[in-house]
Design a protein around this motif. Sequence first.
Motif, PDB file in Angstrom:
ATOM      1  N   ASP A 185       0.965  -1.148  -0.054  1.00  0.00           N
ATOM      2  CA  ASP A 185      -0.142  -0.037  -0.014  1.00  0.00           C
ATOM      3  C   ASP A 185       0.937   1.199  -0.058  1.00  0.00           C
ATOM      4  OD1 ASP A 185      -2.382  -0.944  -0.549  1.00  0.00           O
ATOM      5  OD2 ASP A 185      -2.930  -0.346   1.842  1.00  0.00           O
ATOM      6  N   LYS A 186       1.883   1.004   0.798  1.00  0.00           N
ATOM      7  CA  LYS A 186       2.903   2.119   0.940  1.00  0.00           C
ATOM      8  C   LYS A 186       3.260   2.740  -0.401  1.00  0.00           C
ATOM      9  CE  LYS A 186       5.522   5.154   3.225  1.00  0.00           C
ATOM     10  NZ  LYS A 186       5.038   6.509   3.765  1.00  0.00           N
ATOM     11  N   LEU A 187       3.482   1.772  -1.269  1.00  0.00           N
ATOM     12  CA  LEU A 187       4.187   2.203  -2.697  1.00  0.00           C
ATOM     13  C   LEU A 187       3.129   1.979  -3.662  1.00  0.00           C
ATOM     14  CD1 LEU A 187       7.216  -0.616  -2.322  1.00  0.00           C
ATOM     15  CD2 LEU A 187       6.990   1.925  -1.749  1.00  0.00           C
ATOM     16  N   GLY A 188       1.904   2.141  -3.362  1.00  0.00           N
ATOM     17  CA  GLY A 188       0.910   2.329  -4.369  1.00  0.00           C
ATOM     18  C   GLY A 188       0.827   1.236  -5.227  1.00  0.00           C
ATOM     19  N   VAL A 189       1.078  -0.087  -4.760  1.00  0.00           N
ATOM     20  CA  VAL A 189       1.293  -1.091  -5.558  1.00  0.00           C
ATOM     21  C   VAL A 189      -0.155  -1.938  -5.556  1.00  0.00           C
ATOM     22  CG1 VAL A 189       2.330  -3.439  -6.096  1.00  0.00           C
ATOM     23  CG2 VAL A 189       3.717  -1.412  -5.392  1.00  0.00           C
ATOM     24  N   LYS A 190      -0.733  -2.261  -6.729  1.00  0.00           N
ATOM     25  CA  LYS A 190      -1.842  -3.034  -6.749  1.00  0.00           C
ATOM     26  C   LYS A 190      -1.617  -4.600  -7.340  1.00  0.00           C
ATOM     27  CE  LYS A 190      -4.820   0.903  -7.528  1.00  0.00           C
ATOM     28  NZ  LYS A 190      -4.897   2.068  -8.527  1.00  0.00           N
ATOM     29  N   LEU A 191      -2.236  -5.296  -6.630  1.00  0.00           N
ATOM     30  CA  LEU A 191      -2.232  -6.807  -7.033  1.00  0.00           C
ATOM     31  C   LEU A 191      -3.354  -7.356  -7.747  1.00  0.00           C
ATOM     32  CD1 LEU A 191      -1.123  -8.419  -3.548  1.00  0.00           C
ATOM     33  CD2 LEU A 191       0.399  -8.186  -5.482  1.00  0.00           C
ATOM     34  N   THR A 192      -3.062  -8.088  -8.699  1.00  0.00           N
ATOM     35  CA  THR A 192      -3.657  -8.891  -9.540  1.00  0.00           C
ATOM     36  C   THR A 192      -4.272 -10.045  -8.688  1.00  0.00           C
ATOM     37  OG1 THR A 192      -2.462  -8.448 -11.316  1.00  0.00           O
ATOM     38  CG2 THR A 192      -4.214 -10.090 -12.003  1.00  0.00           C
ATOM     39  N   LYS A 193      -5.705 -10.300  -8.765  1.00  0.00           N
ATOM     40  CA  LYS A 193      -6.210 -11.447  -8.017  1.00  0.00           C
ATOM     41  C   LYS A 193      -6.199 -12.532  -8.857  1.00  0.00           C
ATOM     42  CE  LYS A 193      -7.764 -10.523  -3.695  1.00  0.00           C
ATOM     43  NZ  LYS A 193      -7.557 -11.208  -2.560  1.00  0.00           N
ATOM     44  N   LEU A 194      -5.899 -13.837  -8.553  1.00  0.00           N
ATOM     45  CA  LEU A 194      -6.356 -14.980  -9.208  1.00  0.00           C
ATOM     46  C   LEU A 194      -7.857 -15.278  -9.332  1.00  0.00           C
ATOM     47  CD1 LEU A 194      -3.577 -17.632  -8.422  1.00  0.00           C
ATOM     48  CD2 LEU A 194      -3.904 -16.411 -10.464  1.00  0.00           C
ATOM     49  N   SER A 195      -8.348 -15.475 -10.470  1.00  0.00           N
ATOM     50  CA  SER A 195      -9.736 -16.211 -10.758  1.00  0.00           C
ATOM     51  C   SER A 195      -9.744 -17.442  -9.917  1.00  0.00           C
ATOM     52  CB  SER A 195     -10.268 -16.054 -11.876  1.00  0.00           C
ATOM     53  OG  SER A 195      -9.577 -16.845 -12.578  1.00  0.00           O
ATOM     54  N   ASP A 196     -10.865 -18.094  -9.587  1.00  0.00           N
ATOM     55  CA  ASP A 196     -10.867 -19.485  -9.023  1.00  0.00           C
ATOM     56  C   ASP A 196     -10.586 -20.323 -10.223  1.00  0.00           C
ATOM     57  OD1 ASP A 196     -11.862 -18.697  -6.542  1.00  0.00           O
ATOM     58  OD2 ASP A 196     -14.111 -18.867  -7.175  1.00  0.00           O
ATOM     59  N   LYS A 197     -10.763 -19.951 -11.233  1.00  0.00           N
ATOM     60  CA  LYS A 197     -10.402 -20.911 -12.517  1.00  0.00           C
ATOM     61  C   LYS A 197      -8.911 -20.982 -12.756  1.00  0.00           C
ATOM     62  CE  LYS A 197     -11.791 -21.361 -17.616  1.00  0.00           C
ATOM     63  NZ  LYS A 197     -10.890 -20.535 -18.221  1.00  0.00           N
ATOM     64  N   GLN A 198      -8.204 -19.622 -12.525  1.00  0.00           N
ATOM     65  CA  GLN A 198      -6.919 -19.610 -12.559  1.00  0.00           C
ATOM     66  C   GLN A 198      -6.304 -20.450 -11.724  1.00  0.00           C
ATOM     67  OE1 GLN A 198      -6.637 -15.346 -12.775  1.00  0.00           O
ATOM     68  NE2 GLN A 198      -5.999 -15.324 -15.092  1.00  0.00           N
ATOM     69  N   ALA A 199      -6.940 -20.210 -10.311  1.00  0.00           N
ATOM     70  CA  ALA A 199      -6.144 -20.786  -9.086  1.00  0.00           C
ATOM     71  C   ALA A 199      -6.158 -22.189  -9.407  1.00  0.00           C
ATOM     72  CB  ALA A 199      -6.834 -20.523  -8.002  1.00  0.00           C
ATOM     73  N   LYS A 200      -7.159 -22.905  -9.927  1.00  0.00           N
ATOM     74  CA  LYS A 200      -7.660 -24.295  -9.970  1.00  0.00           C
ATOM     75  C   LYS A 200      -6.686 -24.797 -11.100  1.00  0.00           C
ATOM     76  CE  LYS A 200     -11.157 -27.731 -10.706  1.00  0.00           C
ATOM     77  NZ  LYS A 200     -12.461 -27.744 -11.352  1.00  0.00           N
ATOM     78  N   TYR A 201      -6.375 -23.890 -12.416  1.00  0.00           N
ATOM     79  CA  TYR A 201      -5.432 -24.295 -13.348  1.00  0.00           C
ATOM     80  C   TYR A 201      -3.815 -24.476 -12.638  1.00  0.00           C
ATOM     81  CZ  TYR A 201      -3.039 -24.464 -17.868  1.00  0.00           C
ATOM     82  OH  TYR A 201      -2.273 -24.534 -18.748  1.00  0.00           O
ATOM     83  N   LEU A 202      -3.529 -23.546 -11.916  1.00  0.00           N
ATOM     84  CA  LEU A 202      -2.502 -23.511 -11.490  1.00  0.00           C
ATOM     85  C   LEU A 202      -2.246 -24.673 -10.099  1.00  0.00           C
ATOM     86  CD1 LEU A 202      -1.457 -19.739 -11.479  1.00  0.00           C
ATOM     87  CD2 LEU A 202      -0.487 -21.461 -12.915  1.00  0.00           C
ATOM     88  N   GLY A 203      -3.213 -24.958  -9.595  1.00  0.00           N
ATOM     89  CA  GLY A 203      -3.110 -25.872  -8.349  1.00  0.00           C
ATOM     90  C   GLY A 203      -3.013 -25.160  -7.262  1.00  0.00           C
ATOM     91  N   LEU A 204      -3.427 -23.816  -7.283  1.00  0.00           N
ATOM     92  CA  LEU A 204      -2.949 -22.897  -6.019  1.00  0.00           C
ATOM     93  C   LEU A 204      -4.474 -22.682  -5.328  1.00  0.00           C
ATOM     94  CD1 LEU A 204      -0.444 -20.253  -7.526  1.00  0.00           C
ATOM     95  CD2 LEU A 204       0.054 -22.350  -6.160  1.00  0.00           C
ATOM     96  N   ASN A 205      -4.251 -22.154  -4.064  1.00  0.00           N
ATOM     97  CA  ASN A 205      -5.276 -21.561  -3.316  1.00  0.00           C
ATOM     98  C   ASN A 205      -5.310 -20.003  -3.478  1.00  0.00           C
ATOM     99  OD1 ASN A 205      -6.660 -20.190  -1.367  1.00  0.00           O
ATOM    100  ND2 ASN A 205      -6.242 -21.922   0.003  1.00  0.00           N
TER     101      ASN A 205
END
Length: 330
Positions: free
Chosen positions: A298-318
């Motif tokens: 936040d301090k650096l004004g950086v924004k994160l991309t959220k993984l969609s459920d579909k993408q997370a499933k594809y990568l095998g991640l939470n």
Amino acid sequence: YPSSVLWNNYNIKGMTDEEYVWCIEQTIYWKDGQPLNMILDDGGDLTNMVHKKYPILLSGTGPNHHNLYKIMKNGELKIPAINVNDSVTKSKFDNLYGCNESLIDGIKQATDMMIAGKVAVVAGYGDVGKGCIQALRGFGARVIITPSMDPINALQAAMEGYEVTTMEEAFMEGNIFVTTTGCEDLLLGKHFEQMKDDSIVCNIGHFDCEIDMNWLNANSAKKINIKPQVDRYHMKSGRNIIVLAEGRLVNLGCAMGHLSFIMSNSFTNQVLAQIELWKNTSKYPLGLDEEVAAAHLDKLGVKLTKLSDKQAKYLGLNCEGPFKPDHYHY
Ligand SMILES: NC(=O)c1ccc[n+]([C@@H]2O[C@H](COP(=O)([O-])OP(=O)(O)OC[C@H]3O[C@@H](n4cnc5c(N)ncnc54)[C@H](O)[C@@H]3O)[C@@H](O)[C@H]2O)c1
């Protein structure tokens, strides 16, 4: 106790070895006689002291460093410990970006020297070395790296476009020498005797063993103190060598150490590691690193991309992480 003792032992500039040991010992018992029940240790000296001198206190928990691995390898580690230096948000940030800025701060404050056009010889191409080298190159120095025995570091350095060789080949070319290795005996009498006149010599790696100060103090013709933390050694050859911070950490001796933003990463790690230890975990979970990094975005004004459920499933991640396997090298 003086606040500097409770804050950080290394912050007392020019302290003797005896004073250093005294400072460490002040952290073992509180004023009311209660002993420590956890150890937060930068460098491992407190951990060593408690193991050797106060073993009766070792029923709790503790942390940190190469020393820690040595004690563990010898089968002498009597408490669960987390090496905070292993966490990504410490070693790849404090060591790299912290030293990147505070090395130059130290050299500039000590010498007012123009770095552009000079030849800088840097021993070591680990995290600290990489940070220092980027900064020196950024200021226009021609950098030569002596990464020693590690072929991976040597290949990395060569492919970044640096000249890579041994100290034996490099020491006669340098104007600025920086040791960053955590190893002993990097710069010795045989080097000092032949370095260029008014070479600047400093260390940002381990506390005080990388540069052979004993040799310099015993074998130079004269030592002139230019100002606190800056000494000019007149060599018998007629040349001079300028040593910063008495061969100890130049970013602490000649500047103010790392900047607070980077220390916030390290301290957040230390606190989270202590909480984990209190809960009896013996390994620093990768998810905590992500938590530390996320807290600083936040301090650096950086924004994160959220993984969609579909993408997370594809990568095998939470979706909430951890986002990398344990063996991932950042
Ligand atoms: N001054 C500071 O503020 C500060 C901050 C962080 C770390 N440190 C210290 O800096 C040191 C290095 O930390 P790091 O994270 O870069 O470690 P690292 O293990 O990533 O890198 C050290 C590098 O030095 C190399 N090396 C070892 N012996 C050598 C030798 N004889 N000649 C040339 N190269 C050699 C190793 O191969 C390695 O690549 C440690 O002692 C650490 O405690 C200092």
